[in-house]
Design an enzyme around this catalytic site. Structure first.
Site, mmCIF file in Angstrom:
data_model
loop_
_atom_site.group_PDB
_atom_site.id
_atom_site.type_symbol
_atom_site.label_atom_id
_atom_site.label_comp_id
_atom_site.label_asym_id
_atom_site.label_seq_id
_atom_site.Cartn_x
_atom_site.Cartn_y
_atom_site.Cartn_z
ATOM 1 N N LYS A 37 0.845 -1.200 0.000
ATOM 2 C CA LYS A 37 0.000 0.000 0.000
ATOM 3 C C LYS A 37 0.876 1.244 0.000
ATOM 4 C CE LYS A 37 -2.191 1.613 3.734
ATOM 5 N NZ LYS A 37 -1.878 3.074 3.805
ATOM 6 N N ASP A 64 -3.429 4.158 -2.165
ATOM 7 C CA ASP A 64 -4.412 4.526 -1.146
ATOM 8 C C ASP A 64 -4.399 6.048 -0.926
ATOM 9 O OD1 ASP A 64 -6.203 4.348 1.041
ATOM 10 O OD2 ASP A 64 -4.541 4.125 2.458
ATOM 11 N N LYS A 66 -7.355 7.973 -1.416
ATOM 12 C CA LYS A 66 -8.692 8.365 -0.940
ATOM 13 C C LYS A 66 -9.183 9.672 -1.568
ATOM 14 C CE LYS A 66 -8.011 6.184 3.619
ATOM 15 N NZ LYS A 66 -6.556 5.924 3.590
ATOM 16 N N ASP A 69 -13.129 14.851 -4.322
ATOM 17 C CA ASP A 69 -13.078 16.172 -4.961
ATOM 18 C C ASP A 69 -14.219 16.238 -5.970
ATOM 19 O OD1 ASP A 69 -12.090 18.691 -5.971
ATOM 20 O OD2 ASP A 69 -10.064 18.060 -5.388
ATOM 21 N N THR A 126 -11.527 3.289 9.839
ATOM 22 C CA THR A 126 -11.529 2.398 11.001
ATOM 23 C C THR A 126 -11.160 3.120 12.297
ATOM 24 O OG1 THR A 126 -9.273 1.696 10.471
ATOM 25 C CG2 THR A 126 -11.070 0.293 9.709
ATOM 26 N N ARG A 217 1.846 -1.791 10.918
ATOM 27 C CA ARG A 217 2.695 -1.835 12.108
ATOM 28 C C ARG A 217 2.945 -3.223 12.681
ATOM 29 N NH1 ARG A 217 -0.159 3.377 14.786
ATOM 30 N NH2 ARG A 217 -1.801 2.566 13.425
#
Length: 241
Positions: A37, A64, A66, A69, A126, A217
């Protein structure tokens, strides 16, 4: 489920800010995960070269960014993503049906079905809770809002959504088995929760119906990232038996 099938469900979040770090992670993990990603921090720092750096190591990319607009701007951005050769790209479902429809139409017009990126709509992040939604004027419960946005995304030509693992089953029921679900908020049994609010383990998310799991992570901060990736594959395979 085979180990290769389990591995291909893992999208490693490249939460780095330079090309040298991409080379390091891609070398370590290109045979251990299915995709990488590239998000806002990395793309803002390194630009399209970040995508090329992953591809150089044989990796697939989930871009990614997002997008949210005006419809024409988002459509052009999605076309640019497609020209970079990414496998997945996303926009915010809250941008509305016209924005999603224009992006879908533009991408399908320029690329063949086998060449085009799969288009995803982000539902509710999330990290968001019911209180987060209320603060911006959304009174519907989180799950209800997620399903509403997923249905809107499908009707507007999106290939799938990005959603919390807790909403997977509701999305499947509303949108069918061929609708992609990409799931952040996944924490293996050995990892810390960090700032994610709505989470599951990898095995639980796959059992619920996730197509891809975004994991950063728990792999990146592990003492042995390669071993951590392998343990996640183990969890997914064990959960599928």
């Amino acid at each position: 489920m085979t180990r290769d099938e389990a591995k291909n469900k893992i999208i490693f979040a490249l939460d780095v800010d330079n090309l040298k770090n991409i080379d390091c992670w891609a070398e370590k993990l290109s045979s251990k995960v299915g995709m990488f990603k590239v998000g806002k921090e990395l793309f803002t720092s390194a630009g399209p070269a970040a995508v090329e750096a992953v591809k150089k190591h044989g990796g697939e990319v989930f871009l990614d960014l997002k997008y949210h607009d005006i419809p024409n701007t988002v459509a052009q951005a999605m076309l640019a993503a497609g020209r970079l050769g990414v496998k997945l790209a996303n926009l915010h479902a809250l941008g509305g049906p016209e924005m999603m429809e224009k992006a879908s139409q533009a991408v399908r017009k320029e690329f063949s079905d086998c060449e085009r990126p799969r288009l995803l709509a982000v539902t509710i992040l999330t990290s968001s809770t019911q209180e987060t939604l209320k603060a911006v004027g959304i009174e519907q419960p989180v799950e209800q809002m997620v399903v509403r946005l997923a249905k809107l995304a499908k009707e507007s030509g999106m290939d799938g959504v990005v959603a919390s693992p807790l909403e997977i089953q509701a999305i499947r029921a509303a949108c069918g088995s061929d609708f992609l679900i990409v799931t952040p908020g996944v924490r293996p049994s050995f990892a810390a929760v960090d700032d994610q609010k709505r989470i599951m383990t990898p095995a639980e998310a796959v059992q619920a119906g996730a197509d891809y799991l975004v994991i950063g992570r728990p792999i990146a901060k592990a003492a042995d990232p390669v071993k951590a990736a392998e343990l996640i594959v183990d969890e997914i395979v064990a959960g599928g038996q």
